[in-house]
Design a protein around this motif. Structure first.
Motif, PDB file in Angstrom:
ATOM      1  N   VAL A   1      10.099  -1.178   8.548  1.00  0.00           N
ATOM      2  CA  VAL A   1       8.806  -0.488   8.684  1.00  0.00           C
ATOM      3  C   VAL A   1       8.422  -0.386  10.156  1.00  0.00           C
ATOM      4  CG1 VAL A   1       7.990  -1.128   6.390  1.00  0.00           C
ATOM      5  CG2 VAL A   1       7.389  -2.565   8.324  1.00  0.00           C
ATOM      6  N   ALA A   2       8.815  -1.383  10.957  1.00  0.00           N
ATOM      7  CA  ALA A   2       8.571  -1.301  12.399  1.00  0.00           C
ATOM      8  C   ALA A   2       9.392  -0.168  13.007  1.00  0.00           C
ATOM      9  CB  ALA A   2       8.911  -2.632  13.071  1.00  0.00           C
ATOM     10  N   ASP A   3      10.623   0.024  12.517  1.00  0.00           N
ATOM     11  CA  ASP A   3      11.444   1.136  12.995  1.00  0.00           C
ATOM     12  C   ASP A   3      10.809   2.476  12.660  1.00  0.00           C
ATOM     13  OD1 ASP A   3      13.313  -0.642  13.967  1.00  0.00           O
ATOM     14  OD2 ASP A   3      14.624  -0.504  12.209  1.00  0.00           O
ATOM     15  N   ARG A   4       9.960   2.505  11.628  1.00  0.00           N
ATOM     16  CA  ARG A   4       9.256   3.742  11.269  1.00  0.00           C
ATOM     17  C   ARG A   4       7.906   3.850  11.971  1.00  0.00           C
ATOM     18  NH1 ARG A   4      11.082   2.143   5.938  1.00  0.00           N
ATOM     19  NH2 ARG A   4       8.956   1.784   5.195  1.00  0.00           N
ATOM     20  N   GLY A   5       7.619   2.916  12.877  1.00  0.00           N
ATOM     21  CA  GLY A   5       6.413   3.009  13.690  1.00  0.00           C
ATOM     22  C   GLY A   5       5.272   2.126  13.264  1.00  0.00           C
ATOM     23  N   HIS A   6       5.414   1.410  12.144  1.00  0.00           N
ATOM     24  CA  HIS A   6       4.318   0.589  11.638  1.00  0.00           C
ATOM     25  C   HIS A   6       4.344  -0.816  12.250  1.00  0.00           C
ATOM     26  CE1 HIS A   6       3.633   3.773   8.818  1.00  0.00           C
ATOM     27  NE2 HIS A   6       4.811   3.604   8.256  1.00  0.00           N
ATOM     28  N   VAL A   7       3.158  -1.388  12.396  1.00  0.00           N
ATOM     29  CA  VAL A   7       3.052  -2.734  12.944  1.00  0.00           C
ATOM     30  C   VAL A   7       3.058  -3.761  11.818  1.00  0.00           C
ATOM     31  CG1 VAL A   7       1.665  -4.275  14.389  1.00  0.00           C
ATOM     32  CG2 VAL A   7       1.799  -1.842  14.925  1.00  0.00           C
ATOM     33  N   PHE A   8       2.519  -3.406  10.670  1.00  0.00           N
ATOM     34  CA  PHE A   8       2.545  -4.303   9.515  1.00  0.00           C
ATOM     35  C   PHE A   8       2.895  -3.499   8.268  1.00  0.00           C
ATOM     36  CE2 PHE A   8      -1.963  -2.983   9.951  1.00  0.00           C
ATOM     37  CZ  PHE A   8      -2.158  -2.378   8.719  1.00  0.00           C
ATOM     38  N   ALA A   9       3.165  -4.210   7.195  1.00  0.00           N
ATOM     39  CA  ALA A   9       3.446  -3.567   5.906  1.00  0.00           C
ATOM     40  C   ALA A   9       2.375  -3.975   4.906  1.00  0.00           C
ATOM     41  CB  ALA A   9       4.818  -3.981   5.385  1.00  0.00           C
ATOM     42  N   PRO A  10       1.713  -3.044   4.250  1.00  0.00           N
ATOM     43  CA  PRO A  10       0.846  -3.423   3.138  1.00  0.00           C
ATOM     44  C   PRO A  10       1.649  -4.235   2.125  1.00  0.00           C
ATOM     45  CG  PRO A  10       0.508  -1.129   3.715  1.00  0.00           C
ATOM     46  CD  PRO A  10       1.691  -1.590   4.499  1.00  0.00           C
ATOM     47  N   ARG A  11       1.038  -5.265   1.589  1.00  0.00           N
ATOM     48  CA  ARG A  11       1.760  -6.201   0.726  1.00  0.00           C
ATOM     49  C   ARG A  11       2.438  -5.487  -0.449  1.00  0.00           C
ATOM     50  NH1 ARG A  11       1.328 -12.029   0.010  1.00  0.00           N
ATOM     51  NH2 ARG A  11       2.636 -12.539  -1.779  1.00  0.00           N
ATOM     52  N   ALA A  12       1.746  -4.574  -1.078  1.00  0.00           N
ATOM     53  CA  ALA A  12       2.312  -3.881  -2.243  1.00  0.00           C
ATOM     54  C   ALA A  12       3.514  -3.032  -1.849  1.00  0.00           C
ATOM     55  CB  ALA A  12       1.241  -3.007  -2.905  1.00  0.00           C
ATOM     56  N   LEU A  13       3.418  -2.339  -0.706  1.00  0.00           N
ATOM     57  CA  LEU A  13       4.532  -1.518  -0.238  1.00  0.00           C
ATOM     58  C   LEU A  13       5.734  -2.398   0.080  1.00  0.00           C
ATOM     59  CD1 LEU A  13       4.470   1.435   2.228  1.00  0.00           C
ATOM     60  CD2 LEU A  13       5.950  -0.510   2.729  1.00  0.00           C
ATOM     61  N   LEU A  14       5.480  -3.537   0.714  1.00  0.00           N
ATOM     62  CA  LEU A  14       6.557  -4.470   1.048  1.00  0.00           C
ATOM     63  C   LEU A  14       7.270  -4.934  -0.225  1.00  0.00           C
ATOM     64  CD1 LEU A  14       8.073  -6.331   3.041  1.00  0.00           C
ATOM     65  CD2 LEU A  14       6.192  -7.972   2.781  1.00  0.00           C
ATOM     66  N   ALA A  15       6.496  -5.329  -1.218  1.00  0.00           N
ATOM     67  CA  ALA A  15       7.091  -5.816  -2.463  1.00  0.00           C
ATOM     68  C   ALA A  15       7.914  -4.732  -3.142  1.00  0.00           C
ATOM     69  CB  ALA A  15       5.995  -6.320  -3.395  1.00  0.00           C
ATOM     70  N   ASP A  16       7.404  -3.501  -3.161  1.00  0.00           N
ATOM     71  CA  ASP A  16       8.132  -2.403  -3.806  1.00  0.00           C
ATOM     72  C   ASP A  16       9.470  -2.142  -3.111  1.00  0.00           C
ATOM     73  OD1 ASP A  16       6.128  -2.074  -5.642  1.00  0.00           O
ATOM     74  OD2 ASP A  16       5.219  -0.332  -4.657  1.00  0.00           O
ATOM     75  N   GLU A  17       9.451  -2.113  -1.777  1.00  0.00           N
ATOM     76  CA  GLU A  17      10.687  -1.811  -1.051  1.00  0.00           C
ATOM     77  C   GLU A  17      11.702  -2.936  -1.185  1.00  0.00           C
ATOM     78  OE1 GLU A  17      10.883  -0.045   2.708  1.00  0.00           O
ATOM     79  OE2 GLU A  17       9.058   1.150   2.496  1.00  0.00           O
ATOM     80  N   VAL A  18      11.235  -4.180  -1.160  1.00  0.00           N
ATOM     81  CA  VAL A  18      12.162  -5.304  -1.310  1.00  0.00           C
ATOM     82  C   VAL A  18      12.775  -5.293  -2.707  1.00  0.00           C
ATOM     83  CG1 VAL A  18      12.386  -7.812  -1.337  1.00  0.00           C
ATOM     84  CG2 VAL A  18      10.998  -6.706   0.429  1.00  0.00           C
ATOM     85  N   THR A  19      11.964  -5.004  -3.714  1.00  0.00           N
ATOM     86  CA  THR A  19      12.475  -4.922  -5.089  1.00  0.00           C
ATOM     87  C   THR A  19      13.538  -3.837  -5.200  1.00  0.00           C
ATOM     88  OG1 THR A  19      10.357  -5.696  -5.988  1.00  0.00           O
ATOM     89  CG2 THR A  19      11.837  -4.537  -7.498  1.00  0.00           C
ATOM     90  N   ARG A  20      13.289  -2.717  -4.546  1.00  0.00           N
ATOM     91  CA  ARG A  20      14.239  -1.597  -4.623  1.00  0.00           C
ATOM     92  C   ARG A  20      15.583  -1.945  -3.991  1.00  0.00           C
ATOM     93  NH1 ARG A  20      15.582   2.008  -1.003  1.00  0.00           N
ATOM     94  NH2 ARG A  20      13.826   1.479   0.355  1.00  0.00           N
ATOM     95  N   ILE A  21      15.578  -2.518  -2.781  1.00  0.00           N
ATOM     96  CA  ILE A  21      16.860  -2.750  -2.106  1.00  0.00           C
ATOM     97  C   ILE A  21      17.583  -3.993  -2.623  1.00  0.00           C
ATOM     98  CG2 ILE A  21      16.036  -1.629  -0.002  1.00  0.00           C
ATOM     99  CD1 ILE A  21      16.043  -4.424   1.306  1.00  0.00           C
ATOM    100  N   SER A  22      16.833  -4.939  -3.193  1.00  0.00           N
ATOM    101  CA  SER A  22      17.475  -6.162  -3.676  1.00  0.00           C
ATOM    102  C   SER A  22      17.889  -6.058  -5.131  1.00  0.00           C
ATOM    103  CB  SER A  22      16.542  -7.362  -3.497  1.00  0.00           C
ATOM    104  OG  SER A  22      15.396  -7.241  -4.324  1.00  0.00           O
ATOM    105  N   GLY A  23      17.178  -5.213  -5.904  1.00  0.00           N
ATOM    106  CA  GLY A  23      17.508  -5.041  -7.304  1.00  0.00           C
ATOM    107  C   GLY A  23      17.224  -6.259  -8.160  1.00  0.00           C
ATOM    108  N   VAL A  24      16.207  -7.056  -7.779  1.00  0.00           N
ATOM    109  CA  VAL A  24      15.881  -8.257  -8.553  1.00  0.00           C
ATOM    110  C   VAL A  24      14.480  -8.131  -9.140  1.00  0.00           C
ATOM    111  CG1 VAL A  24      17.387  -9.694  -7.123  1.00  0.00           C
ATOM    112  CG2 VAL A  24      14.953  -9.510  -6.542  1.00  0.00           C
ATOM    113  N   ASP A  25      14.124  -9.083  -9.967  1.00  0.00           N
ATOM    114  CA  ASP A  25      12.825  -9.070 -10.634  1.00  0.00           C
ATOM    115  C   ASP A  25      11.684  -9.185  -9.615  1.00  0.00           C
ATOM    116  OD1 ASP A  25      10.457 -10.639 -12.061  1.00  0.00           O
ATOM    117  OD2 ASP A  25      11.643  -9.598 -13.610  1.00  0.00           O
ATOM    118  N   PRO A  26      10.607  -8.402  -9.774  1.00  0.00           N
ATOM    119  CA  PRO A  26       9.480  -8.445  -8.831  1.00  0.00           C
ATOM    120  C   PRO A  26       8.869  -9.834  -8.658  1.00  0.00           C
ATOM    121  CG  PRO A  26       9.310  -6.512 -10.229  1.00  0.00           C
ATOM    122  CD  PRO A  26      10.433  -7.319 -10.777  1.00  0.00           C
TER     123      PRO A  26
END
Length: 730
Positions: free
Chosen positions: A233-258
């Protein structure tokens, strides 16, 4: 000795095993070597990145055959594994090849005669027994022991890494980063590679981890995914990640239970690597610790400067009158107000679009500061912007990195709180390009009481790096800001300037009338992306050079919002390279082929070599046999090795974001309906303001209406404006 095709690879992929006969070229700094290997197929030329190999070394090489027009058939190595010599003659040649300082062929032969087929075991486990060999004193025994140990460690590390699917070039990078600790670090936490070694992202580290037996639901793996998303997200220009967005992206790339992801986020936030915050109007967010320290530190640093004891400079009217008399100009009211503000404020922002006289204000301010006996420094985020500032003011200007004296040895700046800059006033031009990291480093290095003037166009896209510093400083409302809006007569004669301001106000551009071959702003309607791409190739290669006398490579820059698609930068670069720099001897660097004369762009900051993300250069020369090329970047020769392939890309076309801070004689812009997700007013405005003498916009009516109607700015998750406001008031 073996020579066979590798199952499952391309038809040219092969494996050979044999003895190194000679080393014809090597560069120790990069690890690139050319060696001759005696294999079943005869004497094979092997080229590529590999550990040091000496004549007599037995190697197992996998790679792909290629035909070089000058050097003939050769094997481009993917992995090179050292195999113990299998004959006494081979051992003697191996030891006497110069591998160990002080051991030549004669001494190596005596070692082999003394220990026979136990020679390598003695060197590994009982090196003190070398004293049994005539000619070995205590000092020589110690030297051989040390060097053999180094060679053994390097060999073991590289064998381990290559055994887990890591190419030789990547293995060498890992070894250089960690040395003898590489095996331990990779075994303990392969995900550390993603943050420590350029070119290894989460997915590659995840492959290595899987080979090492780390389970999909391992907490270590999911925590690594959390840290990876925070960096992305920092590479995309953001300084922080909203918690919900962070959880969604981690779930997507890891493929594990939320639920496992939520647990991992909590664990990461309980360490020094990340920090959880609850921000007003935003809600729960997560910062990487580095980004949080930068944001909070920048806010407090700017507040420190703002709270300094400001002494109003005297003689403002006299300084303005002197400047007007010397230059034959008359400052407009807003320009005069900017100079007056500079005499009072310790931190000041001056913003405005093209043609509004920002440079005039800067020159007048410098005159005021100089008349007051102040030590003045000028800087800009890029080398090109610094040169324009120097040309405009007649004074030396530097990049911010050079001003802060970057030290490659420790990866930081020599200037900071303990060793502040020697100045009384600093003017930073193109301040919209300042990302949070660089702004934080700059403010830390400014002494209390110094004046800081930020000059830039806040309506442009924000910086490539994380943050939107200029925008946030203005929105905080605690730093004086002068916005220049009056377009002066000479600038207003340019349709590029007039249309930039029309676009900023949401109005359609007023193009040069059809048939007028002497204008500077043309709008061409296109059917679709393929039509746009076809016309761009003709425009750049034929029409613009013929009609305007501009060089198609040096003078013309194509800008596009997207990387993918028929009118994206990737496809356009391939087509423009083929049209403007047709087939000649080149070099394959990763997925791209570069040729002498190609326009190229640096994709990451490399402080050690003083090249930065967005720097543009031209390929000066290529040594295909040695596997390297030299690029002219702003008049400096910069060498590139194959391991740095992912740092460069072709730059006949580039994204609008990458063009920030640059100006070009001619700019060709695509703005299409297929770019819908990227269309915005400030993106079009930024693209248009890159052109100096000619602007050609290829668009369709729907895309143009959409961009002009979209008043959104590129969203950046940042809280600097609030932190700065609070810091100044406390």
């Amino acid at each position: 000795m073996r020579h066979r095709e590798v199952s499952g690879s391309s038809p040219e992929a092969s494996l050979i095993e044999g003895q190194v006969e000679r080393v014809t070229f090597e560069r120790e700094d990069s690890g690139f070597r050319i060696v001759k290997v005696a294999a079943d197929a005869g004497l094979v030329t092997v080229v590529g990145k590999m550990q040091r190999v000496a004549p007599g070394t037995r190697v197992r090489v996998t790679g792909s055959w290629e035909s070089d027009p000058r050097y003939g058939r050769q094997l481009r190595a993917e992995t090179v594994v050292i195999v113990e010599p299998d004959t006494l003659e081979g051992v003697a040649r191996y030891l006497g090849s110069g591998l160990i300082p002080g051991v030549g062929p004669a001494l190596a032969q005596r070692i082999v005669e003394r220990f026979g087929d136990q020679t390598l075991a003695v060197l590994d486990r009982e090196p003190d027994r070398l004293a049994e060999v005539p000619g070995f004193g205590r000092r020589r025994v110690e030297a051989v022991r040390a060097r053999w140990s180094e060679q053994r460690v390097a060999r073991e590390v590289l064998v381990f890494l290559q055994g887990h699917g890591i190419s030789t070039s990547t293995a060498l990078r890992i070894f250089r980063r960690y040395g003898g600790d590489a095996v331990r670090i990779v075994r303990d936490n392969p995900y550390q590679l993603a943050s420590d070694v350029w070119g290894i992202g989460f997915h590659k580290a995840d492959e290595i981890a899987s080979r090492l037996g780390i389970e999909k639901e391992s907490p270590q793996r999911i925590r690594a995914a959390v840290l990876h998303v925070l960096e992305s997200v920092a590479d995309r220009g953001h300084v922080f990640a909203p918690r919900a967005l962070l959880a969604d992206e981690v779930t997507r790339i890891s493929g594990v239970d939320p639920t496992l992801v939520e647990r991992a986020i909590e664990e990461v936030c309980s360490t020094r690597e990340a920090r959880a915050e609850n921000l007003d109007d935003v809600g729960p967010v997560v910062y990487s610790s580095r980004r949080y320290i930068e944001e909070a530190g920048l806010a407090h640093g700017l507040a420190r400067l703002c709270r300094g004891a400001a002494t109003a400079l005297r003689g403002v009217d006299e300084a303005i009158a002197g400047y007007e008399a010397a230059t034959g100009t008359t400052l407009a009211p807003a320009q005069r107000e900017a100079v007056v503000q500079a005499s009072r404020a310790l931190v000041l922002v001056i913003t405005g679009g093209p043609g509004v006289g920002k440079t005039t204000v800067v020159r007048a301010m410098i005159g005021l500061f100089a008349a007051s006996g102040m030590r003045i420094r000028l800087a800009a985020p890029t080398g090109r912007a610094a040169r324009r500032l120097a040309d405009a003011t007649g004074r030396e200007a530097q990049t911010v990195h050079r001003l802060l004296e970057f030290d490659p040895a420790n990866g930081g700046f020599l200037r900071g709180e303990a060793h502040p800059l020697d100045l009384d006033a600093l003017v930073v031009d193109e301040a919209s390009m300042l990302d949070q990291m660089l702004a934080f480093a700059l403010v830390r290095a400014l002494p209390t009481g110094a004046r800081l003037v930020l000059v830039g166009d806040v309506d442009q896209l924000p910086s490539i790096g994380a943050g939107a510093v200029l925008r946030d400083v203005i929105e905080s409302g605690v730093v004086p800001c002068v916005r220049l809006t009056e377009v002066f007569r000479q600038a207003a004669e340019s349709r590029i300037v007039r249309n930039a301001h029309r676009i900023r106000e949401g109005l359609a551009p007023d193009p040069t009338p059809a048939g007028d071959k002497h204008g500077d702003f043309y709008v061409l309607r296109v059917r679709d992306a393929q039509d746009a791409a076809d016309r761009i190739v003709r425009l750049v290669g034929e029409r613009i050079p013929a009609q305007f006398g501009m060089h198609p490579v040096r003078d013309v820059q194509v800008l596009t919002p997207m990387h993918r698609g028929p009118a994206g930068s990737e496809t356009l670069n391939e087509r423009l390279q083929a049209a403007l720099n047709p087939a000649q001897q080149g070099i394959a660097f990763g997925p791209r082929t570069f040729r002498p004369g190609d326009k190229v762009m640096q994709l990451r900051n490399d402080y050690g070599r003083d090249v930065f993300n967005g720097d543009v250069g031209f390929v000066r020369s290529i040594d295909a046999q040695a596997g390297r090329m030299t690029v002219d970047i702003e008049g400096r020769a910069v060498d590139y090795e194959p391991s740095q392939a992912d740092e460069l890309t072709l730059a006949y076309a580039c994204s609008v974001h990458k063009s920030q801070g640059s100006e070009y004689p001619a700019v060709v812009v695509t703005l299409l309906s297929s770019h819908f997700v990227m269309l915005s007013r400030n993106l079009l405005y930024t693209a248009v303001t890159r052109g100096k003498r000619l602007l050609v916009l290829l668009t369709d009516d729907k895309a143009l209406r959409c961009a002009l109607a979209d008043t959104r700015r590129e969203e950046r998750h940042s809280w600097l404006f609030r932190r700065l406001r609070e810091a100044v008031r406390t």
